[in-house]
Design an enzyme around this catalytic site. Structure first.
Site, short mmCIF file in Angstrom:
data_model
loop_
_atom_site.label_atom_id
_atom_site.label_comp_id
_atom_site.label_asym_id
_atom_site.label_seq_id
_atom_site.Cartn_x
_atom_site.Cartn_y
_atom_site.Cartn_z
CB THR A 125 -0.91 0.03 1.24
OG1 THR A 125 -1.57 1.30 1.34
CG2 THR A 125 -0.11 -0.16 2.52
CE1 TYR A 165 -4.06 -1.88 5.45
CE2 TYR A 165 -3.35 0.30 4.74
CZ TYR A 165 -3.76 -0.99 4.44
OH TYR A 165 -3.85 -1.38 3.12
#
Length: 345
Positions: A125, A165
């Site tokens: 990501t 995250y």
């Protein structure tokens, strides 16, 4: 003949990759714990379309025997299983770590122990770059933009994991890279930007393009956090599928490398621009409300995707309006199913 294992294969991206590979005659196994909303429907779609697809129900956190066996039987492994929302990671950081960091480590260990030394491509990501507070932002009338990065953020941007995250995905990101260096496993890292498309059951905290589309069609409450001028580079899932396949086909060039994979500077969209597209395609006025900015939300993020083109010849092809129209068509065609999925919201 190469055999493909897609971990998280019943999810949005995984099911699209599985469908493509099956359509061109590849042997495909999907491994999933089926915990995410809509994965049962994606599995039904895949099994109806491709009865020969193999399915393993397992969790990358603890079903190691099943995971090791599945990896050992395949030459290519696409690792897509993940906890995907920043907000969820803040509420439950331990679960986020166990899925994203430990789960990825388990996949890599299965690859290391396999006699086949499989190709492993990991779905990372752009959040590994952190909040990028030092990057100058231009506030235009309708959207935000970078002052100094007209082509987006490159891969050599310093890592600055932000949020649980970001930390958990970043941990996996670096482990995947290092297993290529230390154990000579042909791994590739894709630092993905905003991916959207068919078979995506997006929610408010993740998958915003799909969520805006679904909420608009089903008249669900739609809330915009911030001023709506936030900009992201967006990539339709069919383009991402091509990236996975092309990186695999060119593994001698891609192994051990990290690539930004997104729409790049040519395919960007703000939240309010998406609302305008949806009003055009749905032929209706969309009602929404505003709320405070969410912590860590970047005013703009755009990936520099030139490295992927230089190394393995990939670049996005589906422009933003075309992609949104494809998504709208799919949601309309599957309205009854989607209403059932979101009936409790």
């Amino acid at each position: 003949m190469q055999n493909y294992l897609i971990i998280g294969g019943a999810g949005f991206i995984g099911s699209n990759i599985a469908s493509y590979l099956c359509s061109v005659g590849k042997s495909v196994t999907i491994l999933d714990n089926f915990s995410r909303r809509g994965t049962d429907l994606n599995l039904k779609w895949l099994q109806t379309s491709y009865p020969d697809i193999k399915v393993v129900k397992a969790d990358v956190r603890h079903d190691l025997d099943k995971l090791n066996e599945a990896v050992a039987q395949n030459e290519v492994v696409y690792h897509l299983a993940a906890q995907v929302a920043v907000t969820t990671s803040v509420k439950n950081p331990r679960e986020d770590f166990e899925i994203n960091a430990l789960g990825t480590f388990n996949v890599l260990e299965a690859a290391r122990l396999s006699a086949r030394k499989p190709i492993v491509i990991f779905s990372s990501t752009n959040k590994v770059y952190g909040g990028m507070e030092d990057v100058k932002i231009v506030h235009d009338e309708k959207r935000y933009s970078y002052a100094d990065y007209p082509l987006g953020i490159p891969e050599d941007r310093l890592l600055d994991f932000h949020s649980p995250y970001g930390c958990s995905k970043g941990t996996g990101d670096q482990y995947v890279r290092d297993y290529a260096r230390i154990y000579d496993i042909p791994t590739v890292v894709f630092r993905q930007s905003c991916i959207y498309g068919t078979h995506q059951f997006g929610l408010e905290d993740q998958g915003w393009v799909a969520w805006f589309t679904i909420a608009s069609l089903l008249s669900k409450p739609l809330k915009i956090y911030g001023d709506g001028k936030q900009v992201r580079d967006v990539l339709f899932v069919d383009d991402l599928v091509r990236a996975f396949v092309s990186a695999t086909d060119n593994i001698e060039k891609t192994k051990g490398k990290i690539f930004n994979i997104g729409g790049g500077a040519s395919y960007t969209m703000s939240l309010l621009e998406l609302v305008s597209y949806l009003e055009e395609f749905l032929g209706q006025k969309i009602t929404y409300s505003f709320a405070d900015w969410r912590p860590g939300d970047q005013p703009v993020y755009i990936s520099d995707v030139r490295k992927a083109k230089e190394v393995f010849g990939w670049q996005p092809q589906i422009d933003v309006k075309q992609g949104v129209s494809k998504l709208v068509f799919w949601v309309k065609e599957n309205r009854a199913m989607i209403e059932d999925v979101f009936k409790d919201m």
